[in-house]
Write a protein that holds these residues in place. Sequence first.
Motif, PDB file in Angstrom:
ATOM      1  N   SER A   1       0.848  -1.202   0.000  1.00 19.96           N
ATOM      2  CA  SER A   1       0.000   0.000   0.000  1.00 19.96           C
ATOM      3  C   SER A   1       0.887   1.258   0.000  1.00 19.96           C
ATOM      4  O   SER A   1       2.088   1.212   0.301  1.00 19.96           O
ATOM      5  N   GLY A   2       0.266   2.419  -0.285  1.00 17.55           N
ATOM      6  CA  GLY A   2       1.003   3.688  -0.346  1.00 17.55           C
ATOM      7  C   GLY A   2       1.616   4.067   0.995  1.00 17.55           C
ATOM      8  O   GLY A   2       2.741   4.544   1.069  1.00 17.55           O
ATOM      9  N   LYS A   3       0.860   3.819   2.094  1.00 21.15           N
ATOM     10  CA  LYS A   3       1.391   4.177   3.414  1.00 21.15           C
ATOM     11  C   LYS A   3       2.587   3.296   3.748  1.00 21.15           C
ATOM     12  O   LYS A   3       3.586   3.763   4.327  1.00 21.15           O
TER      13      LYS A   3
ATOM     14  N   GLN B   1       4.594   1.899   1.554  1.00 19.94           N
ATOM     15  CA  GLN B   1       5.719   2.349   0.727  1.00 19.94           C
ATOM     16  C   GLN B   1       6.413   3.569   1.343  1.00 19.94           C
ATOM     17  O   GLN B   1       7.641   3.671   1.335  1.00 19.94           O
ATOM     18  N   GLN B   2       5.618   4.491   1.897  1.00 21.19           N
ATOM     19  CA  GLN B   2       6.193   5.691   2.499  1.00 21.19           C
ATOM     20  C   GLN B   2       7.062   5.335   3.702  1.00 21.19           C
ATOM     21  O   GLN B   2       8.156   5.871   3.878  1.00 21.19           O
ATOM     22  N   LEU B   3       6.574   4.393   4.543  1.00 23.28           N
ATOM     23  CA  LEU B   3       7.347   3.980   5.715  1.00 23.28           C
ATOM     24  C   LEU B   3       8.624   3.270   5.296  1.00 23.28           C
ATOM     25  O   LEU B   3       9.680   3.432   5.923  1.00 23.28           O
TER      26      LEU B   3
END
Length: 638
Positions: A449-451, A453-455
């Motif tokens: 998920s995008g979150k 990937q950010q982490l």
Amino acid sequence: MSTQKQEQAFFGLVWLARLTVCLLTVGLALAIDSTATERHRADVRANWQEKVDDLGLRLRATILQNTQTVWGLAANVAVQPDIGEERFQRLASVIFKLAPELLNIGLAPGFVIKHIYPLDGNEAALGLDLQAQSLSRDQMALLLESRRAVFSGPINLVQGGQGLAARIPIFENDTGRVWGVISAILDLNRLYTAIGLDSLPPEVVFALSTTGSGNIDEGLFFGEPDAAWQEPVSTTMAMPGFSWKLYAQPADGWPDHPDSPWLLRSLLGLVTLIIIAVTLWITTLILRDRQMQLRFWGLFELAPFGIALYDAISGELLQANPGFTRILDSKAKNIGYFDDVRSLSGDQQRSEPSISNRLASQVRFTGVEGFFPMADGTLQPLMLHGLRLDLQGKESVIWIIVEDISQRKEAERLKSEFISTVSHELRTPLTSISGALSLLTTNAVGELSGKAQQLLKIAQRNSDQLGFLINDLLDIEKLIAGKMDFNVVEFPVSEAITESLENIQNYATEKNITLNAQELSTTTVKADKQRLAQALNNILSNAIKFSPVNGQIRIWTKPHGQGLRIYVQDEGPGIAPEFRERMFQKFAQADSSDRRSKGGTGLGLAITKELMARMEGDVDFTSEAGQGATFWLEVPAS
């Protein structure tokens, strides 16, 4: 003798010197004043003596002048012994006109007065037997032997006053026998008037006395009988038949000081006060200096570090404290000992100027570290501080302070080993973590998920930063320990610069920074190409990190001496002057707070400094706060 007794003795000597100078100065001033008074009194007495001598000569001259006139009559009688009354009166009247101090003239053939002029008032003198009643036996003998006038006086005159009698002998020309004498009486008051003795000013005390008397008052016949005489000046007037003494002194007595005593005494007092004040000031400085010496000596003896004093010319050891002897024993007898600086491996280090050369070009140095051979052959880590002291009018000396930094070096070694061990132990798991994170961020194990990937990107960035830190730690420890290999070759410097610019371009693009390379020299340099690129990368990354957004970084080269300099100029905030000394130290950060806006390990410039030193190059910078900074790397040209 104990230190306390020595100080008491020294303090006593200083006060004794003060008292001696004060007494000598006051005594000298009094002696000068007394000498000036005595000299003035002597000058006054000499002046008065001159006046008395002059009066005596004038009185004698006046008496002789009058007597000499009477000799003319004696010459006539010697030619014509049977002189008559009329002729005598005529000749005597002429003599009286020429000798105004005469009272009377008597002609005495056979020493009995037969004729006298003037006759009025002097009739009683006719028939006077001079040989029996006036002339003494001695005077008669002197008169006949000398054939010159014989004087007697003072004599009291019948008509009042005092006179002086002159008896002039007459010898017949034909037979040569004694005919008689001429008796001339001179008025003393007229003599006094003739020489001005009776018109002396009131401040003068003058007296005439016969020399046969015991004191002035007994034989006094002119002057104040009750005068208080105080060592008067005098002169003796001696003539055939009598001897008089003339006395004189000031009416107020002799002066006891010069005419302007307070001028001299004020000057002497001022000089005395100045000498005493200067003596007190100098001795106070001596006491203060003594106190400072004692304080310094206490520090010198009890200091936990070594302190030594060397002769700047010969370099010989002059004095050393116990701390210096404890650290170096008897090795450092000459300052040249400190020129033998070794590395930890025992190799001599000649890259820095020797201690002697440092102090020849500058007054002091501080913080020089190195390993020095001891008496047992071991190497001792020491830190040196030096000061050259140029003494006025004397040979210069050199102070050397020695600190034993064995414990600090041991602590640094343990820290380096710990960091090296930790870095090695962290590198393997960190490599695995970085690889895993890289697979996850590229969706190699499935799409996240995008979150997530950010982490993962945050974790990846921090993992890379931690890898940079470990690599820097390992590099700096290798450099310090001398375990990093260098492959020094010759290559065009532009190649290393171009490769560094290509490697760091992505970082510059992320920060919106323009890299502007111009005037790149094609000169061939002699260095390790990879390590030069690493040093240049550190300089460029720092410039990018501190440059403002949309800023520009200029890169150019320029020959310098026997080498070449690579310049990197940014448009950042510049470097504060107080941070300059720590710029190339390990973990140095201009902003060391936990909220600093710029990241980094603080090891990049320290690594750069070590890399350039190993390649016989250098690194430094120029900067003004608020106007950016210009760093340069200097490498030797081939």
